[in-house]
Motif scaffolding. Structure first.
Motif, PDB file in Angstrom:
ATOM      1  N   TRP A   1       0.624  -1.419   0.196  1.00  0.00           N
ATOM      2  CA  TRP A   1      -0.705   0.018  -0.008  1.00  0.00           C
ATOM      3  C   TRP A   1       0.700   1.140  -0.287  1.00  0.00           C
ATOM      4  CZ3 TRP A   1      -4.030   2.463  -1.094  1.00  0.00           C
ATOM      5  CH2 TRP A   1      -4.588   3.133  -0.438  1.00  0.00           C
ATOM      6  N   ASN A   2       0.533   2.244  -0.822  1.00  0.00           N
ATOM      7  CA  ASN A   2       1.362   3.296  -1.565  1.00  0.00           C
ATOM      8  C   ASN A   2       0.276   4.818  -1.306  1.00  0.00           C
ATOM      9  OD1 ASN A   2       4.004   2.589  -1.403  1.00  0.00           O
ATOM     10  ND2 ASN A   2       3.203   1.652  -3.528  1.00  0.00           N
ATOM     11  N   PRO A   3       0.256   5.512  -0.002  1.00  0.00           N
ATOM     12  CA  PRO A   3      -0.713   6.587   0.121  1.00  0.00           C
ATOM     13  C   PRO A   3      -0.569   7.602  -0.615  1.00  0.00           C
ATOM     14  CG  PRO A   3       0.302   6.256   1.822  1.00  0.00           C
ATOM     15  CD  PRO A   3       0.625   4.534   1.069  1.00  0.00           C
ATOM     16  N   MET A   4      -1.297   8.072  -1.432  1.00  0.00           N
ATOM     17  CA  MET A   4      -1.400   9.464  -1.898  1.00  0.00           C
ATOM     18  C   MET A   4      -2.131  10.447  -1.617  1.00  0.00           C
ATOM     19  SD  MET A   4      -2.041   7.873  -6.051  1.00  0.00           S
ATOM     20  CE  MET A   4      -2.388   9.564  -6.527  1.00  0.00           C
ATOM     21  N   ASP A   5      -1.587  11.979  -1.453  1.00  0.00           N
ATOM     22  CA  ASP A   5      -2.300  13.066  -1.121  1.00  0.00           C
ATOM     23  C   ASP A   5      -2.552  12.827   0.447  1.00  0.00           C
ATOM     24  OD1 ASP A   5      -1.429  14.584  -3.781  1.00  0.00           O
ATOM     25  OD2 ASP A   5      -3.526  12.762  -4.195  1.00  0.00           O
ATOM     26  N   GLU A   6      -1.905  12.621   1.410  1.00  0.00           N
ATOM     27  CA  GLU A   6      -2.376  12.035   2.670  1.00  0.00           C
ATOM     28  C   GLU A   6      -2.390  13.749   3.395  1.00  0.00           C
ATOM     29  OE1 GLU A   6      -1.041   8.561   4.882  1.00  0.00           O
ATOM     30  OE2 GLU A   6       0.712   9.187   4.208  1.00  0.00           O
ATOM     31  N   ASP A   7      -1.872  14.509   3.176  1.00  0.00           N
ATOM     32  CA  ASP A   7      -1.926  15.991   3.952  1.00  0.00           C
ATOM     33  C   ASP A   7      -2.795  16.744   3.278  1.00  0.00           C
ATOM     34  OD1 ASP A   7       0.260  15.000   5.038  1.00  0.00           O
ATOM     35  OD2 ASP A   7       1.708  15.946   3.823  1.00  0.00           O
ATOM     36  N   MET A   8      -3.516  16.466   1.698  1.00  0.00           N
ATOM     37  CA  MET A   8      -4.937  17.047   1.376  1.00  0.00           C
ATOM     38  C   MET A   8      -5.752  17.543   2.194  1.00  0.00           C
ATOM     39  SD  MET A   8      -6.537  17.174  -2.158  1.00  0.00           S
ATOM     40  CE  MET A   8      -5.198  17.380  -2.899  1.00  0.00           C
ATOM     41  N   VAL A   9      -6.072  18.665   3.344  1.00  0.00           N
ATOM     42  CA  VAL A   9      -7.133  18.692   3.896  1.00  0.00           C
ATOM     43  C   VAL A   9      -8.477  19.366   3.869  1.00  0.00           C
ATOM     44  CG1 VAL A   9      -5.948  17.835   5.946  1.00  0.00           C
ATOM     45  CG2 VAL A   9      -6.131  20.538   5.441  1.00  0.00           C
ATOM     46  N   SER A  10      -9.086  19.479   3.874  1.00  0.00           N
ATOM     47  CA  SER A  10     -10.718  20.683   3.866  1.00  0.00           C
ATOM     48  C   SER A  10     -10.125  22.050   4.776  1.00  0.00           C
ATOM     49  CB  SER A  10     -11.967  20.282   4.005  1.00  0.00           C
ATOM     50  OG  SER A  10     -11.696  19.083   3.171  1.00  0.00           O
ATOM     51  N   LEU A  11     -10.509  23.144   3.998  1.00  0.00           N
ATOM     52  CA  LEU A  11     -10.421  24.916   5.003  1.00  0.00           C
ATOM     53  C   LEU A  11     -12.015  25.096   4.474  1.00  0.00           C
ATOM     54  CD1 LEU A  11      -7.162  26.270   2.002  1.00  0.00           C
ATOM     55  CD2 LEU A  11      -7.374  25.174   4.165  1.00  0.00           C
ATOM     56  N   ASP A  12     -12.971  26.567   4.885  1.00  0.00           N
ATOM     57  CA  ASP A  12     -13.287  26.756   4.877  1.00  0.00           C
ATOM     58  C   ASP A  12     -13.857  28.367   3.814  1.00  0.00           C
ATOM     59  OD1 ASP A  12     -16.205  26.845   5.826  1.00  0.00           O
ATOM     60  OD2 ASP A  12     -15.379  27.750   7.740  1.00  0.00           O
ATOM     61  N   PRO A  13     -13.998  27.370   2.408  1.00  0.00           N
ATOM     62  CA  PRO A  13     -14.133  28.289   1.212  1.00  0.00           C
ATOM     63  C   PRO A  13     -15.022  29.168   1.516  1.00  0.00           C
ATOM     64  CG  PRO A  13     -14.309  26.075   1.104  1.00  0.00           C
ATOM     65  CD  PRO A  13     -14.258  25.548   1.982  1.00  0.00           C
ATOM     66  N   ILE A  14     -16.351  28.929   1.904  1.00  0.00           N
ATOM     67  CA  ILE A  14     -17.585  29.496   2.255  1.00  0.00           C
ATOM     68  C   ILE A  14     -17.424  29.928   3.136  1.00  0.00           C
ATOM     69  CG2 ILE A  14     -18.058  28.225  -0.164  1.00  0.00           C
ATOM     70  CD1 ILE A  14     -20.842  27.526   1.562  1.00  0.00           C
ATOM     71  N   GLU A  15     -17.190  30.055   4.115  1.00  0.00           N
ATOM     72  CA  GLU A  15     -16.891  30.907   5.807  1.00  0.00           C
ATOM     73  C   GLU A  15     -18.372  30.080   6.394  1.00  0.00           C
ATOM     74  OE1 GLU A  15     -16.023  34.810   5.807  1.00  0.00           O
ATOM     75  OE2 GLU A  15     -13.649  34.239   5.099  1.00  0.00           O
ATOM     76  N   PHE A  16     -18.284  29.048   6.465  1.00  0.00           N
ATOM     77  CA  PHE A  16     -19.826  28.674   6.765  1.00  0.00           C
ATOM     78  C   PHE A  16     -19.710  28.636   7.924  1.00  0.00           C
ATOM     79  CE2 PHE A  16     -22.693  24.945   8.442  1.00  0.00           C
ATOM     80  CZ  PHE A  16     -23.122  25.360   7.677  1.00  0.00           C
TER      81      PHE A  16
END
Length: 377
Positions: free
Chosen positions: A158-173
């Motif tokens: 197993w070789n994971p990809m894009d592990e550091d990609m996280v969600s932001l708050d683009p619409i300031e919900f």
């Protein structure tokens, strides 16, 4: 989530019924099952039955007891969990006794997983080795994405990809309960994941594959911008490397906290899948697990060259309650379950977890994807 407002009496009866279900199961197996199984993997094995008995009790109740208590444990414990019926007119006493029972069951609740179908109690330590399948009724319980990786991918590949990609708050919900960023952080701590999908490459019975697995434990597997981007990059990588693709769906749909940006992920993923399937003529398998709903169902969930569902999986676009409230018509029972939808031709096959890896391997070989060892020969 819906708000619940039952009366105190109904709540007490529900808890009492649930406790009776647990207690009846515990009473029958506590002395035989737990003594042998809990103590078997302990690095300290007692020389006498008294020590094993005491160790089992300590593991469950968080306290030790002496040998005389061990001899009378079964009768004392059974009597302590039965609500007193001598004074039926004293409602306060009855509520207090029920509350004591709830507190008592909490001490060993972490040892068991209750089946969603038959309500049987499955010993958590062995549930993973049984692929999260209920030993009483065979119901396929929910699995984490990490467990599914272990189930599908060969060890050490197993070789994971894009592990550091996280969600932001683009619409300031805006949320009065909990800010979106704080909610993301809490789920990251709770699940150990950065997002609601894990993507990467590995080998399935020696065959190189690209695979993405959604995790319902992370915000209901909802698809936000980060989830859509991770899946898109996985498909693009599989296209460039000419790899077969597997996407395991478990989602409540698009993530409302990101508004229309989450809906855009449906079109983005579908467009790269078009290039993967139509232009490159590569092979994509979609696996639908329970639940698969909303925007995931209406986009890449239903675009597989082969679509596989797990037994009894809940698959829909809108939920039963939403449909009934919108149309003011009842939804037939079982009309959103995998077996019913399979009879209507919605997907290709229903495959249990046990043979799933072998089935996928045969499909890939049939479409000219072979293991590395075969290619070397």
């Amino acid at each position: 989530m819906d708000s619940f407002g039952p009366t105190i009496e109904n709540t007490s009866n529900t808890k009492f019924s649930w406790n009776n279900n647990i207690n009846s199961c515990i009473d029958s197996c506590i002395d035989s099952y737990l003594r042998s199984e809990i103590c078997s993997d302990s690095y300290i094995l007692g020389d006498s039955d008294k020590y094993n008995d005491s160790y089992s009790y300590s593991s469950i109740c968080g306290k030790s007891r002496n040998s005389s208590e061990s001899e009378n444990y079964s009768s004392n414990y059974s009597s302590s969990i039965i609500t007193s019926t001598n004074d039926t007119n004293d409602s306060d006493s009855e509520s207090s006794n029920n509350l004591d029972e709830v507190n008592e069951t909490q001490k060993y609740k972490h040892l068991w997983v209750q089946c969603e179908n038959c309500y049987g109690l499955n010993y958590k330590r062995f549930l993973k080795s049984k692929m999260n399948i209920c030993e009483y009724c065979g119901c396929h319980l929910k699995m984490s994405s990490s467990d599914r990786i272990e189930l599908s991918i060969d060890p050490g590949t197993w070789n994971p990809m894009d592990e550091d990609m996280v969600s932001l708050d683009p619409i300031e919900f805006h949320s009065e309960e909990e800010p979106y960023k704080d909610r993301i952080d809490s789920y990251q701590i709770k699940t150990g994941l950065t997002e609601a999908v894990q993507t990467g490459t590995g080998q399935l019975n020696g065959i190189p594959v690209a695979i993405g697995i959604m995790d319902f434990q992370f915000m209901g597997g909802s698809m936000g911008s980060a989830v859509g981007e991770k899946i898109t990059r996985l498909i693009e990588y599989a296209t460039n490397k000419l790899l077969p693709l597997i996407l395991v769906c478990a989602s409540g749909g698009a993530r409302m906290q990101e508004g229309s940006l989450s809906l855009m992920q449906m079109a983005k993923i579908s467009s790269v899948l078009y290039n993967y399937q139509i232009n490159k003529k590569l092979f994509y398998v979609s696996i639908l697990t329970s639940p698969t709903t909303g925007g995931v169902t209406t986009s890449f969930g239903m675009l597989g060259d082969i679509i596989i569902a797990e037994p009894d999986a809940y698959i829909a676009f809108a939920g039963k309650r939403v449909i009934e409230q919108t149309l003011n018509k009842p939804v037939p029972e079982g009309s959103q379950v995998a077996e019913y939808l399979f009879d209507k031709g919605l997907f290709d096959s229903i495959v249990p977890r046990n043979p799933l890896k072998g089935v996928l391997s045969e499909l890939f070989q049939f479409h000219a994807f072979f293991s590395l060892t075969q290619n070397e020969k």
